[in-house]
Design a protein around this motif. Structure first.
Motif, PDB file in Angstrom:
ATOM      1  N   GLY A   1     -48.614  44.058  22.307  1.00 19.14           N
ATOM      2  CA  GLY A   1     -48.768  42.682  21.862  1.00 19.14           C
ATOM      3  C   GLY A   1     -49.280  41.781  22.971  1.00 19.14           C
ATOM      4  O   GLY A   1     -50.144  40.925  22.735  1.00 19.14           O
ATOM      5  N   GLN A   2     -48.775  41.963  24.174  1.00 13.60           N
ATOM      6  CA  GLN A   2     -49.247  41.165  25.301  1.00 13.60           C
ATOM      7  C   GLN A   2     -50.720  41.455  25.582  1.00 13.60           C
ATOM      8  O   GLN A   2     -51.511  40.533  25.798  1.00 13.60           O
ATOM      9  CB  GLN A   2     -48.421  41.438  26.550  1.00 13.60           C
TER      10      GLN A   2
ATOM     11  N   PHE B   1     -52.714  39.899  22.765  1.00 16.40           N
ATOM     12  CA  PHE B   1     -52.631  38.445  22.890  1.00 16.40           C
ATOM     13  C   PHE B   1     -53.591  37.958  23.975  1.00 16.40           C
ATOM     14  O   PHE B   1     -54.315  36.982  23.779  1.00 16.40           O
ATOM     15  CB  PHE B   1     -51.193  38.028  23.216  1.00 16.40           C
ATOM     16  N   ASP B   2     -53.583  38.644  25.117  1.00 19.93           N
ATOM     17  CA  ASP B   2     -54.466  38.246  26.221  1.00 19.93           C
ATOM     18  C   ASP B   2     -55.942  38.326  25.818  1.00 19.93           C
ATOM     19  O   ASP B   2     -56.744  37.498  26.234  1.00 19.93           O
ATOM     20  CB  ASP B   2     -54.217  39.119  27.453  1.00 19.93           C
TER      21      ASP B   2
ATOM     22  N   CYS C   1     -55.954  35.901  21.786  1.00 19.82           N
ATOM     23  CA  CYS C   1     -55.268  34.617  21.585  1.00 19.82           C
ATOM     24  C   CYS C   1     -55.329  33.694  22.793  1.00 19.82           C
ATOM     25  O   CYS C   1     -55.440  32.480  22.643  1.00 19.82           O
ATOM     26  CB  CYS C   1     -53.807  34.851  21.215  1.00 19.82           C
ATOM     27  N   SER C   2     -55.225  34.249  23.995  1.00 22.09           N
ATOM     28  CA  SER C   2     -55.116  33.401  25.181  1.00 22.09           C
ATOM     29  C   SER C   2     -56.336  32.528  25.448  1.00 22.09           C
ATOM     30  O   SER C   2     -56.174  31.466  26.049  1.00 22.09           O
ATOM     31  CB  SER C   2     -54.776  34.244  26.414  1.00 22.09           C
TER      32      SER C   2
ATOM     33  N   HIS D   1     -55.051  29.657  23.060  1.00 26.14           N
ATOM     34  CA  HIS D   1     -53.638  29.308  23.149  1.00 26.14           C
ATOM     35  C   HIS D   1     -53.104  29.320  24.576  1.00 26.14           C
ATOM     36  O   HIS D   1     -51.991  28.859  24.813  1.00 26.14           O
ATOM     37  CB  HIS D   1     -52.803  30.260  22.281  1.00 26.14           C
TER      38      HIS D   1
ATOM     39  N   GLY E   1     -49.015  30.417  25.822  1.00 21.21           N
ATOM     40  CA  GLY E   1     -48.875  29.927  24.461  1.00 21.21           C
ATOM     41  C   GLY E   1     -48.731  28.417  24.350  1.00 21.21           C
ATOM     42  O   GLY E   1     -48.262  27.912  23.334  1.00 21.21           O
TER      43      GLY E   1
ATOM     44  N   TYR F   1     -47.096  27.209  20.863  1.00 26.68           N
ATOM     45  CA  TYR F   1     -46.131  28.100  20.210  1.00 26.68           C
ATOM     46  C   TYR F   1     -44.697  27.651  20.487  1.00 26.68           C
ATOM     47  O   TYR F   1     -43.770  28.105  19.837  1.00 26.68           O
ATOM     48  CB  TYR F   1     -46.291  29.537  20.693  1.00 26.68           C
TER      49      TYR F   1
ATOM     50  N   ILE G   1     -48.713  41.318  18.245  1.00 28.07           N
ATOM     51  CA  ILE G   1     -48.964  39.964  18.746  1.00 28.07           C
ATOM     52  C   ILE G   1     -47.840  39.029  18.322  1.00 28.07           C
ATOM     53  O   ILE G   1     -47.371  38.203  19.114  1.00 28.07           O
ATOM     54  CB  ILE G   1     -50.338  39.454  18.263  1.00 28.07           C
TER      55      ILE G   1
ATOM     56  N   TYR H   1     -44.945  39.531  20.523  1.00 32.04           N
ATOM     57  CA  TYR H   1     -45.165  38.944  21.845  1.00 32.04           C
ATOM     58  C   TYR H   1     -45.046  37.418  21.793  1.00 32.04           C
ATOM     59  O   TYR H   1     -44.503  36.802  22.720  1.00 32.04           O
ATOM     60  CB  TYR H   1     -46.518  39.367  22.408  1.00 32.04           C
ATOM     61  N   ILE H   2     -45.520  36.800  20.725  1.00 27.71           N
ATOM     62  CA  ILE H   2     -45.355  35.350  20.567  1.00 27.71           C
ATOM     63  C   ILE H   2     -43.868  34.996  20.557  1.00 27.71           C
ATOM     64  O   ILE H   2     -43.441  34.029  21.194  1.00 27.71           O
ATOM     65  CB  ILE H   2     -46.050  34.851  19.283  1.00 27.71           C
TER      66      ILE H   2
END
Length: 175
Positions: free
Chosen positions: A73-74, A77-78, A81-82, A85, A89, A106, A145, A148-149
């Motif tokens: 997930g990290q 996310f990187d 999403c990053s 976000h 987050g 978040y 993800i 991880y959030i």
């Protein structure tokens, strides 16, 4: 005489171009008189994509939370999403610094109280200025993800009571 025939046959065959790149064809999105409309055809009724059942199961069944899922997930996310976000987050990624609208943090109370399904659906379908990642991120990675959030949210808003009793003593000793 045999050589003359072989030479004639070789010349004749050399003149035949079997290149499939230059054969007549329709463009994928073009019109085709043969089909009375578009070249792209709709699937017959009742046809099921061979991956559809497995994907539907992955959408419905959230994987168990473990270290490997959080690590995946990290990583996802990187990547996905990053940029918007931010790494933590907060909603201050590098595209926001370049003029894109800032997404909600978040860590806002409204998002901390949302169900996991909300985050999964937003990743799948998009929301506001965010476009859909349903075709880019597999269902299992979407759940990773989301996990991880939740870890990001807990890292900032957790309390000592959230820590298991046997680990709580170690934390209090470090103070």
């Amino acid at each position: 005489m045999t050589r003359a025939w072989l030479l004639a046959l070789a010349l004749l065959l050399a003149g035949c171009d079997q290149n499939m790149d230059v054969q007549p064809r329709y463009s994928e999105y073009g019109r085709a008189p043969l089909f009375r409309g578009s070249v792209l055809r709709k699937a017959p009724a009742g046809v099921v994509d061979r991956n559809a059942l497995a994907e539907q199961a992955a959408v419905r069944n959230k994987p168990p939370l473990n270290a490997a899922l959080l690590e995946r997930g990290q990583q996802r996310f990187d990547i996905f999403c990053s940029p918007c976000h931010g790494a933590n987050g907060d909603g201050n990624g590098f595209v926001v610094e370049r003029g894109m609208p800032s997404p909600t943090s978040y860590h806002a109370e409204r998002l901390r109280n949302e169900e996991d399904q909300h985050f999964f659906d937003v990743i799948t379908n998009g929301y506001g200025a965010m476009f859909s990642y349903g075709a880019r991120v597999s269902p299992r990675d979407r759940w990773a993800i989301v996990a991880y959030i939740r870890a990001l949210q807990l890292s900032r808003h957790g309390s000592i009571d959230d820590v298991p009793a046997d680990e709580r003593g170690k934390l209090l000793e470090q103070r």
